[in-house]
Design an enzyme around this catalytic site. Structure first.
Site, short mmCIF file in Angstrom:
data_model
loop_
_atom_site.label_atom_id
_atom_site.label_comp_id
_atom_site.label_asym_id
_atom_site.label_seq_id
_atom_site.Cartn_x
_atom_site.Cartn_y
_atom_site.Cartn_z
N HIS A 63 0.84 -1.19 0.00
CA HIS A 63 0.00 0.00 0.00
C HIS A 63 0.88 1.25 0.00
O HIS A 63 2.03 1.22 0.43
CB HIS A 63 -0.92 0.00 1.21
CG HIS A 63 -1.92 -1.12 1.21
ND1 HIS A 63 -3.21 -0.99 1.66
CD2 HIS A 63 -1.82 -2.41 0.80
CE1 HIS A 63 -3.87 -2.13 1.53
NE2 HIS A 63 -3.03 -3.01 1.01
N CYS A 102 -3.72 -0.27 6.58
CA CYS A 102 -2.66 0.72 6.71
C CYS A 102 -2.72 1.44 8.06
O CYS A 102 -1.69 1.82 8.62
CB CYS A 102 -2.72 1.73 5.57
SG CYS A 102 -2.20 1.01 4.00
#
Length: 296
Positions: free
Chosen positions: A102, A132
């Protein structure tokens, strides 16, 4: 310079373009900006702090490698010294989606491989997913990390992740990005690429499994890029060492076709291993890339 980076430059305000153009056209541009460069950009553009970082997001997103989603996410982290590090999402065809990196992980790992010890801000062009948010909760200074999104006021990480679960819940005091040394001896290694991987293992963050591990990538021009394993209290958001090394390769402006060989070093006594996933990812990139493997 990448075509995507050239295109992204045109999305910046004119005053910013004139300052940034020479830097990103430099063959040694490392996808980061020093405090002095930040000051120059602020002076030229009239933008400062979060506003400047938001304006620079197209440059970060230009580093995205998205053959699956075609959805580019950019992230910029600021460390306590004022350096800005760019990052973007990275996808791999031919392997399971869990190998994806990510944008937030990319920017954070980019900063980590270049020596950052504590981050103060992260600016992203899309709201961070739960994966995240959990990854960021492992960071040194997570309790004060500020998240900035377009058209939104900056908020603390824990506003996005209320009642967080993290290292302290498992009795772990060490944090990702702290200056760790795992006391692994690497003096007996005479293969330079493998030694680079073992040195990275010495800096890895693996307090849950104890699998101190690192990877190193050699490019066709002889450059080495290392990556350290970044383990997470929630396990799944952990970032394997190969991915961290590939982040370094990508943010230095190289392509996967530039990879000549890879090394992986990890602990023989651990209950987990990165070998199978590392080999699978390399096979997906190019099955002819040799992998040198060692356990400590």
């Amino acid at each position: 310079m990448r075509t995507a980076l050239t295109d992204a430059l045109t999305q910046l305000p004119d005053a910013l373009q004139s300052v940034v153009s020479d830097w990103i056209n430099d063959a040694n541009f490392g996808a980061s900006f020093t405090p002095e460069q930040v000051a120059q950009m602020e002076s030229a553009s009239g933008l400062s702090g979060a506003a400047l970082r938001l304006a620079l997001l197209p440059l970060a997103a230009a580093y995205a490698v998205t053959p699956i989603s075609q959805f580019n996410v950019g992230a910029i982290v600021r460390d306590e010294s004022g350096i800005l590090y760019l990052g973007a999402n990275i996808e791999f065809t031919g392997v399971q989606l869990g190998q994806t990196v990510h944008a937030e992980q990319c920017a954070i790992s980019h900063a980590w491989t270049k020596g950052a010890k504590r981050l103060t801000d992260i600016t992203i062009n899309y709201s961070p997913c739960g994966h995240c948010r959990q990854f960021m909760n492992e960071l040194n200074g997570a309790e004060s990390l500020r998240i900035q999104l377009p058209q939104s006021d900056a908020k603390d990480l824990h506003t996005y992740l209320p009642e967080p679960f993290g290292p302290a819940d498992l009795g772990i005091e060490s944090r990702l990005l702290t200056d760790e040394s795992n006391q692994l001896s690497t003096d007996d290694i005479d293969i330079p690429l493998l030694k680079a991987a073992a040195d990275a293992a010495n800096r890895s963050h693996a307090p849950y499994s104890g699998n101190y591990s690192g990877a190193a990538v050699e490019t066709s021009d002889g450059e080495f890029f290392s990556g350290m394993y970044a383990e997470n209290a929630a396990f799944n958001p952990s970032l394997p060492p190969l991915q961290v090394a590939l982040i370094a390769v990508n943010m230095a402006g190289y392509h996967w076709t530039d990879i000549r060989s890879v090394a992986l070093a990890e602990m023989a006594s651990s209950t987990v291993s990165h070998l199978a996933d590392t080999q699978a990812t390399l096979d997906a990139i190019d099955p002819d890339i040799p992998l040198v493997y060692s356990t400590r």
